[in-house]
Design a protein around this motif. Structure first.
Motif, PDB file in Angstrom:
ATOM      1  N   TYR A 200      51.830  25.374  52.989  1.00 28.96           N
ATOM      2  CA  TYR A 200      51.087  26.022  51.911  1.00 28.96           C
ATOM      3  C   TYR A 200      50.289  27.210  52.442  1.00 28.96           C
ATOM      4  O   TYR A 200      50.259  28.288  51.822  1.00 28.96           O
ATOM      5  N   TYR A 201      49.641  27.037  53.577  1.00 30.60           N
ATOM      6  CA  TYR A 201      48.850  28.135  54.130  1.00 30.60           C
ATOM      7  C   TYR A 201      49.735  29.266  54.637  1.00 30.60           C
ATOM      8  O   TYR A 201      49.348  30.439  54.570  1.00 30.60           O
ATOM      9  N   ALA A 202      50.915  28.930  55.140  1.00 29.05           N
ATOM     10  CA  ALA A 202      51.849  29.981  55.558  1.00 29.05           C
ATOM     11  C   ALA A 202      52.298  30.791  54.353  1.00 29.05           C
ATOM     12  O   ALA A 202      52.391  32.025  54.411  1.00 29.05           O
ATOM     13  N   ALA A 203      52.572  30.114  53.240  1.00 29.56           N
ATOM     14  CA  ALA A 203      52.943  30.833  52.015  1.00 29.56           C
ATOM     15  C   ALA A 203      51.803  31.734  51.559  1.00 29.56           C
ATOM     16  O   ALA A 203      52.023  32.865  51.097  1.00 29.56           O
ATOM     17  N   ALA A 204      50.575  31.258  51.688  1.00 36.66           N
ATOM     18  CA  ALA A 204      49.406  32.041  51.276  1.00 36.66           C
ATOM     19  C   ALA A 204      49.188  33.268  52.150  1.00 36.66           C
ATOM     20  O   ALA A 204      48.471  34.196  51.757  1.00 36.66           O
ATOM     21  N   ALA A 205      49.805  33.292  53.330  1.00 33.14           N
ATOM     22  CA  ALA A 205      49.643  34.429  54.239  1.00 33.14           C
ATOM     23  C   ALA A 205      50.552  35.597  53.888  1.00 33.14           C
ATOM     24  O   ALA A 205      50.438  36.670  54.499  1.00 33.14           O
ATOM     25  N   ALA A 206      51.443  35.436  52.919  1.00 33.90           N
ATOM     26  CA  ALA A 206      52.413  36.481  52.586  1.00 33.90           C
ATOM     27  C   ALA A 206      51.719  37.794  52.251  1.00 33.90           C
ATOM     28  O   ALA A 206      50.793  37.831  51.443  1.00 33.90           O
ATOM     29  N   ARG A 207      52.190  38.862  52.846  1.00 39.54           N
ATOM     30  CA  ARG A 207      51.614  40.182  52.595  1.00 39.54           C
ATOM     31  C   ARG A 207      52.152  40.812  51.307  1.00 39.54           C
ATOM     32  O   ARG A 207      51.544  41.755  50.789  1.00 39.54           O
TER      33      ARG A 207
END
Length: 233
Positions: A169-176
């Motif tokens: 979830y946090y990796a998805a939230a990091a999307a630029r």
């Protein structure tokens, strides 16, 4: 090493207090060897990450990012992607921090290798050491397109292990990509993500070059978020 960490920390504190120029801290960094210990480089990485955030939308940022990348890349090149450590030794932990930070700085080689390793991981989960999974997944999230973003959410949804779900979830939230960032923000209004990470996901979007987007979303949806999260939000 403890003395060097304290010396660097004091140097940065002087900059923060307005009693020294940033160049004085960078002069200290120039005297740190690439083979110095993880505590020393962790202090430097923390400051470099702060400088990168503070320089957003400023003309100095490209030059600052080139400097930071060059300085950290020499340390990473000494360690390389693979090691024989136990998973919690200093070199392994420092390697993960460097991958994370260099990916955020847009190091193309780091991003490309993270993508390659993540693709292999999808078919062979044992191929990616546990110590690198957070960093590699985070870098993949930063550069995610829609297909990769959907893959991260799929992994989060099907996992029954809390730390794995949070990683994806946090990796998805990091999307630029702003479109993907909006999709993450919209997730916080539904029932999918755990309530305990709603604020964290909004903060992660803000930290990933999208502070205005996150702030506008928060202002627009504050009542709904407050009703869902309660006074602790």
């Amino acid at each position: 090493p403890a003395d060097r960490v304290n010396f660097l920390a004091d140097g940065w504190a002087m900059v923060q207090a307005g009693r020294a120029e940033p160049s004085s801290y960078l002069a200290l960094v120039e005297n740190v060897g690439i083979d110095d210990g993880r505590p020393v480089w962790d202090q430097i990485i923390t400051v470099f990450s702060a400088l990168n955030r503070l320089s957003r939308d400023r003309p100095e940022r490209p030059a600052l990012q080139r400097y930071i990348s060059a300085r950290l890349r020499t340390v990473f090149d000494r360690l390389g992607w693979d090691g024989s450590g136990s998973g919690d030794d200093d070199n392994t932990l420092l390697r993960g921090s460097l991958i994370w930070t260099l990916g955020e700085l847009g190091d193309e080689a780091i991003i490309a290798e993270a993508k390659r390793r993540f693709a292999v991981f999808l078919s062979d989960p044992q191929s990616l050491p546990a110590a690198l999974r957070d960093s590699v997944t985070h870098v993949v999230g930063i550069a995610a397109d829609r297909a990769t973003y959907d893959t991260l959410l799929m992994l989060a949804r099907k996992s029954t292990v809390t730390n794995e779900r949070l990683r994806y979830y946090y990796a998805a939230a990091a999307a630029r990509d702003p479109t993907l960032a909006r999709a993450t923000l919209d997730l916080t209004l539904g029932e999918e993500v755990p309530g305990t990470i709603v604020a964290g996901l909004i903060g992660a979007v803000a930290s990933s070059e999208q502070p205005d987007l996150a702030w506008d979303f928060l202002r627009k949806n504050y009542d709904a978020l407050f009703a869902k999260q309660g006074p602790q939000f």
